[in-house]
Scaffold this motif. Structure first.
Motif, PDB file in Angstrom:
ATOM      1  N   ALA A   6      78.535   7.681 -44.637  1.00  0.00           N
ATOM      2  CA  ALA A   6      78.434   9.126 -44.507  1.00  0.00           C
ATOM      3  C   ALA A   6      78.331   9.494 -43.036  1.00  0.00           C
ATOM      4  O   ALA A   6      77.616   8.872 -42.261  1.00  0.00           O
ATOM      5  CB  ALA A   6      77.211   9.622 -45.259  1.00  0.00           C
ATOM      6  N   HIS A  13      75.270  15.928 -47.962  1.00  0.00           N
ATOM      7  CA  HIS A  13      74.078  15.288 -47.444  1.00  0.00           C
ATOM      8  C   HIS A  13      73.293  14.564 -48.519  1.00  0.00           C
ATOM      9  O   HIS A  13      72.940  13.405 -48.363  1.00  0.00           O
ATOM     10  CB  HIS A  13      73.215  16.338 -46.754  1.00  0.00           C
ATOM     11  N   ALA A  14      73.019  15.252 -49.608  1.00  0.00           N
ATOM     12  CA  ALA A  14      72.209  14.656 -50.656  1.00  0.00           C
ATOM     13  C   ALA A  14      73.023  13.608 -51.404  1.00  0.00           C
ATOM     14  O   ALA A  14      74.228  13.740 -51.584  1.00  0.00           O
ATOM     15  CB  ALA A  14      71.722  15.728 -51.619  1.00  0.00           C
ATOM     16  N   VAL A  15      72.352  12.544 -51.803  1.00  0.00           N
ATOM     17  CA  VAL A  15      72.994  11.484 -52.571  1.00  0.00           C
ATOM     18  C   VAL A  15      73.309  12.000 -53.972  1.00  0.00           C
ATOM     19  O   VAL A  15      72.438  12.549 -54.641  1.00  0.00           O
ATOM     20  CB  VAL A  15      72.091  10.247 -52.666  1.00  0.00           C
ATOM     21  N   TYR A  17      73.464  10.903 -57.234  1.00  0.00           N
ATOM     22  CA  TYR A  17      73.069   9.700 -57.946  1.00  0.00           C
ATOM     23  C   TYR A  17      73.912   9.464 -59.195  1.00  0.00           C
ATOM     24  O   TYR A  17      74.153   8.317 -59.575  1.00  0.00           O
ATOM     25  CB  TYR A  17      71.577   9.767 -58.297  1.00  0.00           C
ATOM     26  N   ARG A  20      77.061   7.950 -57.832  1.00  0.00           N
ATOM     27  CA  ARG A  20      76.773   6.640 -57.241  1.00  0.00           C
ATOM     28  C   ARG A  20      76.543   5.594 -58.329  1.00  0.00           C
ATOM     29  O   ARG A  20      77.075   4.481 -58.248  1.00  0.00           O
ATOM     30  CB  ARG A  20      75.539   6.754 -56.339  1.00  0.00           C
ATOM     31  N   SER A  21      75.767   5.927 -59.331  1.00  0.00           N
ATOM     32  CA  SER A  21      75.489   4.940 -60.377  1.00  0.00           C
ATOM     33  C   SER A  21      76.734   4.694 -61.233  1.00  0.00           C
ATOM     34  O   SER A  21      76.981   3.552 -61.655  1.00  0.00           O
ATOM     35  CB  SER A  21      74.318   5.393 -61.246  1.00  0.00           C
TER      36      SER A  21
END
Lengths: 175, 95
Positions: A6, A13-15, A17, A20-21
């Motif tokens: 990033a 900015h914020a993940v 999730y 991502r998972s």
């Protein structure tokens, strides 16, 4: 699949999730992504009375501490709790909880300080200051369960416990 | 989801930084304020708490969580295979 780090100002900015998972487990060979619960009509209720008169409870997804298994194969492959909802007195405040088998960020932080995910002490201070009416005598556990049917059933169980303890509002703290 | 306070910390510390009573109290106050002020479902407020102001560290924890690296793909697949095998051959154990 993520391939670039990033860059400040160039990426969200914020993940994310969920994304991502999903990507992570796809890379591990899981072909069907987990489908998160969605509720078209989210329930909402205003506070029944001023917060300074409310009894506030906590629901955690952690589990009472029983053993340390971080790093063992069992932690990776099998849940190590009963997955049943539970109720435990807030007094005494647990010195630790079992979190080994949960997917918190084990590289960036730790869960040795239970106040970081089980805010009993903080609520007690708020009650002493008159910010809230009181803290519920028990906190409730809703261990992570991928079955949405079971989670709904567990929610009904915990709701009954809240009624038993005359809880006005709960704070759900997922870990 | 009735109301949600988003604390932009690494997963594990949604109620504040470890051993930081002030930060933990601040997060709770934000929670209580949200309880009082929200008027619609899905009201979401981001906490003012910041995990780190050091840019490289801020990027690192966000990037590292569940990171997929090309050089790890074979190991990740092997882990997934082992997990599926273990769960399939252990009837009665919860998944």
């Amino acid at each position: 699949m993520r391939s670039k780090p990033a860059l400040p100002g160039a990426h969200r900015h914020a993940v994310s999730y969920i994304d991502r998972s999903r990507e992570y487990y796809a890379a591990c060979g899981y072909e069907q992504p987990y489908r998160w619960a969605t509720n078209a009509d989210s329930p909402f209720a205003p506070l029944p009375k001023p917060l300074a008169q409310c009894r506030v409870g906590i629901i955690t997804t952690s589990y009472p501490h029983h053993e340390d298994l971080a790093g063992s194969d069992d932690v990776e492959f099998f849940p190590l709790t009963t997955k049943a909802p539970y109720a435990q007195p807030v007094d005494p405040i647990p010195s630790r909880m079992f979190t080994d088998d949960l997917s918190w960020d084990k590289d960036a932080t730790h869960t040795d300080d239970v106040a970081t995910f089980l805010p009993i002490a903080q609520l007690a201070a708020a009650a002493a200051a008159g910010r809230i009416g009181s803290t519920a005598p028990r906190f409730f556990g809703a261990p992570t369960n991928y079955s949405q049917r079971q989670t709904n059933a567990d929610a009904e169980t915990i709701a009954r416990w809240c009624d038993d303890d005359e809880v006005d509002v709960v704070v759900l703290v997922p870990l | 989801m009735p109301r949600f306070l988003f604390v932009d910390y690494p997963l594990g510390n949604p109620c504040g930084r470890p051993d930081d009573v002030e930060d933990q109290a601040a997060v709770l106050e934000e929670t209580l304020t949200l309880l009082e002020s929200a008027t619609a479902p899905r009201t979401t407020v981001q906490s003012a708490s910041v995990w780190t102001t050091e840019p490289a560290a801020d990027i690192a924890w966000r990037a590292n969580y569940m990171e997929i690296r090309p050089e790890n793909l074979d190991d990740m697949r092997a882990w997934g295979d082992a997990r599926r095998t273990a769960q399939a051959t252990a009837p009665g154990r919860p998944r």
